[in-house]
Design an enzyme around this catalytic site. Structure first.
Site, PDB file in Angstrom:
ATOM      1  N   VAL C  77      38.586  41.758  40.698  1.00  8.85           N
ATOM      2  CA  VAL C  77      37.336  41.623  40.846  1.00  8.85           C
ATOM      3  C   VAL C  77      36.978  40.259  40.125  1.00  8.85           C
ATOM      4  CG1 VAL C  77      34.979  42.294  39.699  1.00  8.85           C
ATOM      5  CG2 VAL C  77      36.802  43.817  40.561  1.00  8.85           C
ATOM      6  N   CYS C  78      36.096  39.330  40.873  1.00 10.08           N
ATOM      7  CA  CYS C  78      35.870  38.190  40.257  1.00 10.08           C
ATOM      8  C   CYS C  78      35.096  38.119  39.146  1.00 10.08           C
ATOM      9  CB  CYS C  78      35.006  37.175  41.410  1.00 10.08           C
ATOM     10  SG  CYS C  78      34.593  35.610  40.750  1.00 10.08           S
ATOM     11  N   ILE C  79      35.481  37.476  38.052  1.00  5.24           N
ATOM     12  CA  ILE C  79      35.070  37.688  36.803  1.00  5.24           C
ATOM     13  C   ILE C  79      33.420  37.044  36.786  1.00  5.24           C
ATOM     14  CG2 ILE C  79      36.168  35.344  35.746  1.00  5.24           C
ATOM     15  CD1 ILE C  79      36.219  36.876  33.240  1.00  5.24           C
ATOM     16  N   GLY C  82      30.977  39.212  38.832  1.00  4.10           N
ATOM     17  CA  GLY C  82      31.135  40.269  38.093  1.00  4.10           C
ATOM     18  C   GLY C  82      30.121  40.410  36.928  1.00  4.10           C
TER      19      GLY C  82
END
Lengths: 123, 97, 119, 123, 97, 119
Positions: C77-79, C82
């Site tokens: 998941v892209c930080i 997210g």
């Protein structure tokens, strides 16, 4: 109550099913709303006419087939269901392709019904 | 190149934009709401038929079935997810989202 | 052949997540490898563990976690995407890691093909 | 590494700014990717050409103005920036309306560059 | 009736569908990406100009500014959020999403 | 005049939430009342309390909570749409309640006007 009469609410269905959730969650709104005694109409316009297409089978994409529920609209008190004739024609659909008997009308008729509403909700 | 179109041609410009970019013998896969373009008898039938003459045009079977589309435009080939995978393995994908 | 998968839309609202899942399954069945599955834009919502769809519907988050466990998939998941949307370590399913866009770059370089699903 | 040479990556920007986050988060992808030495190109097509429009002021809608960041694309190693001429024309835009000097080309040129890519990412 | 259009006419059918339904003297508010229709010099300029003759067409100023649009189609009126509120108070809204 | 507000898209991904916020503020400034703000479809994500956007950006969830507190607004998240997407009581901002679609019906009946924002 904002009105001393029944509120007139129209569901304006313009989105195709499955590609997005709008049609499905829109149908949920219609069914819940119908429990409240008001005056309801539904209009199927643009890609919304595909919502009423019969013989759908969504098993191959792993999504729930929900559109047979449109059949209960009338029983739930959504008595007026309009379908836009031009949208049908553009998409190569005839009333025989739909899962319920509907009133196919022109856009102007839908516009005039729309003009009488208190609320128009888009799905 | 594999162009993928997942939008209804009645609502979105994705297919038109894809067709403006596709090169001879490119592959175009219609899926999700993109399969409405493959339906026979729509106002886009001749456009899609012409495209199917220039490019290899596919429509994803499970998405057609979900939408109750049985008759499709001449020249469009139906494929399943395995076919989609094979196309994506053989070609770089350009998604027209 | 090795595929990288990029998912740009959230669960239920658009078909993107379903299409990506069906594609990934078909790719694995055909004997291909999955380099990584990267969730960006609203795609980050796919891994929210608190989803409770109706019993007769698919649970999209659980389904991704099970597929990841079965095939040892790398779900990322892209930080940044997210954080913006409230997808933090305490609300995600197992078998997912939160990391930067550099990971998407790595997937693009390592995989033979990138396949993107979105709206 | 899947390739024994630099990977060719094209960012295909087709969405307008502000109405959705795709342009903004797409730009974030471009800037991070640029830290990895590969061969990058960006194409602005359809409503994506509005991303490069100069003189934007988003203070009235309470959103962050990000598009001046497009100016650093070249410094970040995204050397090839193509803008579709027909998309510009349809939208009444000329190169003077854009915040950076760009190569205005036809769709066929963009298509030929696209055909050389290993990866095309849409935003 | 207040029709609201928040989609780019270059990508979506919302404005066309709205115009097919609007009745004389209805109000049409372009906002978000809908304001691209109000830009002068686009391929939709004559369509929007004609619409502005039949209906009251507005474009939301803050959305125009955000997108760097200064010259707008003749006959389109710019309004701010307070104007949007006033229009919504005076008319039932039909959102063309 | 009393407005009901319906928000159909999530934060950041589409402008709908920003437009709804700006509209609501302008309506309050003009002396109108807000009957209720109902979050449906991906709109339910607007109230996720774990959002952490970059410091120079707006925090959409916090902004809604603050506006609700200041003006005693009734913010309602649809329980069915929220459950499906993992928006449950433990992850929402203060000043929001989770309730059924019947509440949206009530808003439609009680408010003079419904104003909808979405994609």
């Amino acid at each position: 109550m904002a009105r001393d009469r029944l509120t007139k609410i129209m569901f304006m269905c313009r989105q195709a099913p499955y590609g997005s959730v709008y049609a499905y969650e829109g149908l949920e709104v219609m069914l819940i709303f119908a429990a409240y005694e008001q005056e309801y109409a539904a209009a199927f316009v643009d890609d919304g006419v595909f919502d009423l297409k019969k013989d759908k089978d969504s098993s191959g994409i792993g999504m729930k087939e929900f559109s047979t529920t449109y059949r209960v609209m009338e029983d739930y008190g959504i008595e007026k269901v309009y379908v836009d004739g031009q949208s049908m024609k553009d998409r190569g659909l005839t009333p025989d392709d739909l899962m319920i008997p509907v009133e196919v009308v022109d856009r102007d008729t839908i516009a005039k019904v729309m003009a009488e509403q208190d609320v128009v909700l888009p799905f | 190149m594999l162009h993928t179109v997942n939008k209804s041609p009645f609502d979105r410009s994705a297919l038109a934009s894809c067709l403006a970019s596709a090169q001879p013998d490119d592959h175009i896969l219609l899926f999700e709401d993109g399969v409405f373009a493959a339906k026979a008898g729509t106002k886009y039938e001749s456009m899609v038929k012409e495209a199917a003459g220039k490019y290899k045009v596919y429509a994803l079977g499970p998405d057609l079935q979900a939408r109750g589309i049985d008759a499709i435009v001449d020249g469009v080939e139906i494929c399943d997810y395995a076919g989609f995978v094979a196309l994506a393995a053989d070609n770089v994908m350009c998604p027209w989202l | 052949m090795t595929f990288g998968i990029l998912i740009l839309e959230g669960p239920y609202n658009h078909q993107a997540s379903d299409s990506a899942y069906n594609f990934t399954q078909a790719a694995l069945e055909a004997g291909h490898k999955i380099q990584g599955i990267f969730f960006y834009h609203d795609g980050v919502y796919n891994v929210a563990k608190l989803m409770e769809p109706p019993q007769d519907d698919r649970n999209i988050a659980t389904r991704w976690a099970e597929l990841a466990e079965k095939h040892d998939l790398d779900l990322i998941v892209c930080i940044a995407a997210g954080k913006r949307r409230g997808i933090s370590p305490e609300v995600i399913i197992p078998h997912v890691r939160i990391d930067g866009l550099g990971q998407l770059s790595e997937i693009c370089l390592e995989a033979d093909r990138m396949v993107t699903f979105g709206d």
